[in-house]
Design a protein around this motif. Structure first.
Motif, PDB file in Angstrom:
ATOM      1  N   SER A 156       0.852  -1.199   0.000  1.00  0.00           N
ATOM      2  CA  SER A 156       0.000   0.000   0.000  1.00  0.00           C
ATOM      3  C   SER A 156       0.885   1.246   0.000  1.00  0.00           C
ATOM      4  O   SER A 156       2.095   1.166   0.202  1.00  0.00           O
ATOM      5  N   PHE A 157       0.255   2.386  -0.196  1.00  0.00           N
ATOM      6  CA  PHE A 157       0.946   3.678  -0.112  1.00  0.00           C
ATOM      7  C   PHE A 157       1.649   3.789   1.249  1.00  0.00           C
ATOM      8  O   PHE A 157       2.812   4.202   1.349  1.00  0.00           O
ATOM      9  N   GLY A 158       0.957   3.379   2.295  1.00  0.00           N
ATOM     10  CA  GLY A 158       1.553   3.433   3.633  1.00  0.00           C
ATOM     11  C   GLY A 158       2.814   2.584   3.726  1.00  0.00           C
ATOM     12  O   GLY A 158       3.827   2.997   4.308  1.00  0.00           O
ATOM     13  N   VAL A 217       4.768   1.845   1.283  1.00  0.00           N
ATOM     14  CA  VAL A 217       5.806   2.510   0.487  1.00  0.00           C
ATOM     15  C   VAL A 217       6.455   3.621   1.313  1.00  0.00           C
ATOM     16  O   VAL A 217       7.688   3.747   1.338  1.00  0.00           O
ATOM     17  N   PHE A 223      -4.331   9.821   6.981  1.00  0.00           N
ATOM     18  CA  PHE A 223      -3.427   8.889   6.309  1.00  0.00           C
ATOM     19  C   PHE A 223      -2.022   8.972   6.900  1.00  0.00           C
ATOM     20  O   PHE A 223      -1.466   7.982   7.351  1.00  0.00           O
ATOM     21  N   ILE A 240       0.379   6.560   9.688  1.00  0.00           N
ATOM     22  CA  ILE A 240       1.738   6.048   9.469  1.00  0.00           C
ATOM     23  C   ILE A 240       2.644   6.492  10.598  1.00  0.00           C
ATOM     24  O   ILE A 240       3.572   5.805  10.986  1.00  0.00           O
ATOM     25  N   MET A 258      -4.541   3.299  -2.014  1.00  0.00           N
ATOM     26  CA  MET A 258      -3.599   3.325  -3.144  1.00  0.00           C
ATOM     27  C   MET A 258      -2.548   2.226  -3.009  1.00  0.00           C
ATOM     28  O   MET A 258      -2.042   1.949  -1.925  1.00  0.00           O
ATOM     29  N   VAL A 312       1.099   4.689  -6.577  1.00  0.00           N
ATOM     30  CA  VAL A 312       2.048   5.704  -6.098  1.00  0.00           C
ATOM     31  C   VAL A 312       3.071   6.013  -7.189  1.00  0.00           C
ATOM     32  O   VAL A 312       3.389   7.170  -7.458  1.00  0.00           O
TER      33      VAL A 312
END
Lengths: 406, 406
Positions: A133-135, A137, B78, B82, B132, B137
């Motif tokens: 996921s974006f997280g 990454v 978001f 993180i 995403m 990304v």
């Protein structure tokens, strides 16, 4: 074999091992525990034809296998699935997952001509990178500084030339490094141009609490021009599946200056013998043409066997030394429906005949004066030519064919 | 109101509008189509207390609402989810999705003191950014060059000072810009320190084939020190929920040099009146203390009403001008179980009494000589003090309390 002997064998022909001691330690531990090392090679699924340059790396992997270790081939389907997001390059088409797996079926067949299939694992990095996921990454990217990534040679070069770097390009080294984490690689092999990415794998493995892999770097084999890296996109390559005559002829066309490198990297000729040949050529006791024929013979024999190599050599001598047409002239079938009033655009003819990979390559050949029809040289790449059954089409020294309109 | 009048109203107090013409065009179209504009504000869910600096932005949003437009508040859950992946900063704790939504319930309550709830949409960017993939990304990052992202002021600064930038930090501007794409923002509002990120939103909207948003930048309100940005982490802020006496006293503590800025950004006093006050102070016809009392009164009245503001003013004059203890001395209850033999570490006492937000802030106050117990000043922040019921604890000019051990 002792660990020291294994190490010396593996070291032969490498440009660098980083760090050497770690490879010795890993070999030692592997021997003690009976646990084979995992040796990683990343491969690009979009350009599957294996040429001699790529074979340098595969043959080194084979040595690992012969010592009892395992190879993990990582097909880079993740990036292939994205394609070139900038849309700038035409060389990276977007492939569907199915196309990629189908491609892999085909091109891995060629691998088994060099690698031991039973000691090879084939994996697709989309299986793990595609699930991130974006997280995820963000978390992985946080382990690396911007300055560190921008150290990479080609980034440095582009920054110095003020050429743009897409932000996404900074993520690719991370992706490749994560592959090493995922498969728990002990060793990663690659050309010296892969040094940055492979060392990044060490960084990320350490960040994940893993023993970092050893980077084993092979020198870059120059292409037919003797200067640039052998690559499919430059068209300066010798594929390992090319027919014996073609392969032999192509080796004969490399410049004398590249001969020693080819002997060292592309054959198994012992190093002291290579030195002797080099010295012989230098002091005039060996004719360069003879040395090169020996090289061409060795390489052709490696992929096609002794008999085919001998025939290719004889054929080469007939055609080249005696400027004759080859005895076995293949037919090139040109579909009638691509002709217009019996005519065809010359570059298109060469592509249809399989003598050029693209219209651009064909144009280059034509403009270099390498293309003849029935011995008449044509240097204008814009012309439409009239063709007839039985004409001899020739592109360069070693590509011939008798035209058959079918 | 004509479009031109709306524009002039909205422009008041802004530092910059990029580009001005686009805002006029959007206002014009909105009026013609009867379609309200979507005005975006991104907010950080980890530091929810609203202070006067933040209120500058919220009050501008309220103007948009009063003209019939809609506000979209984007809670940045978001990135909060993180946390700080580098682990370097303690200021960004990882929050669970539930915590974040619960937080949002609480701190949006404060928003309705300024914003019109019926014209406000509240969304969480984890809802789209969290979905995403790595591939997404890469695709979004490819729309931006590395050089462009590194233009951001704080990146430039860190590079010049050779301080590291995490690769993940380059992705945050992309995330924020994607929020603008997702909600189809017409306008994004923020402090001038947000200029880079907001303009990146324009770039990405254009890349997605959308009309780019207008960036509307508000000046930064300085904190109590009159120099640095008002912020929770610096402890130099005035919360809009602070009690009237506290609010009034804090405004009185700002340096004279910051007064005009406060009048302009934190009140509705017409600009020509602000100018008159400035001139009066400059030529000596208005005493700075009187001007500042007027400022404090205006601000306190805005958040607490006329009566409370008048009481706060009277109280301030009593305490400050006559150096008396305030008539209404609040009790500060110190739980008995945090005492050890009747003693407590002085910074801990201040925190427990609610007079400092952290041990560090408390230490600063002590070392500045701002802390007294029964009028005895203590400047050593390392001491344990013995406390008794009924003692008067004081931190700075405006924080008092009678100790109650409970």
């Amino acid at each position: 074999m002792t660990v020291e002997e294994q190490f010396e064998l593996l070291k032969r022909g490498t440009a660098e091992i980083v760090p050497e001691q770690a490879l010795k330690d890993k070999l030692e531990r592997s021997m003690k525990d009976g646990e084979p090392l995992r040796v990683k090679l990343g491969i690009d699924p979009t350009a599957p034809d294996i040429h001699l340059g790529f074979a340098v790396v595969l043959r080194k992997l084979r040595q690992f296998q012969d010592l009892g270790h395992n190879v993990v081939l990582i097909v880079g389907d993740f990036t292939a699935g994205i394609g070139d997001p900038s849309g700038r390059s035409e060389t990276r088409p977007v492939l569907s997952a199915d196309q990629i797996r189908a491609n892999a079926e085909t091109f891995t067949e060629q691998f088994w001509r060099i690698l031991d299939k039973s000691r090879t694992e084939l994996v697709f990095n989309g299986d793990w990178l595609g699930k991130m996921s974006f997280g995820d990454v963000v978390r992985e990217a946080s382990r690396v500084t911007v300055a560190r990534v921008l150290e990479r040679d080609d980034f440095q070069k582009r920054m110095n030339e003020s050429r743009p770097i897409g932000l996404h390009e900074l993520l690719y080294p991370i992706a490749q490094a994560l592959d090493s984490v995922e498969i728990r690689a002990d060793v990663e092999i690659g050309g010296t141009d892969q040094k940055f990415n492979i060392l990044m794998g060490r960084d990320l493995q350490e960040a994940h609490g893993m023993e970092p892999q050893v980077g084993l770097f092979m020198p870059i084999l120059p292409g037919l021009d003797g200067v640039q890296k052998m690559s499919k996109s430059l068209g300066n390559y010798i594929g390992i599946n090319e027919p014996p005559n073609e392969m032999f002829g192509k080796v004969m066309s490399i410049p004398d200056s590249a001969m020693a490198t080819y002997f060292e990297l592309a054959t198994d000729v012992p190093l002291d013998e290579v030195c002797a040949i080099e010295e012989g050529v230098a002091d005039g006791t060996i004719h360069p043409m003879d040395a090169k024929k020996r090289l061409a013979y060795k390489i052709t024999k490696m992929y096609h066997g002794e008999e085919a190599a001998q025939k290719a050599k004889t054929e080469f001598e007939r055609v080249f030394s005696q400027r004759e047409l080859p005895t076995e002239m293949p037919d090139v079938v040109i579909p009638a429906d691509i002709l217009k009033d019996g005519k065809i655009w010359l570059p298109k003819l060469l592509v249809a005949a399989g003598m050029a990979g693209s219209n651009n390559e064909a144009k280059r050949l034509i403009e270099q004066g390498a293309v003849t029809i029935d011995d008449e040289c044509i240097t204008d790449s814009s012309v439409d030519v009239e063709i007839r059954d039985g004409q001899v089409l020739r592109a360069g020294k070693f590509k011939f064919g008798r035209i058959r309109i079918g």
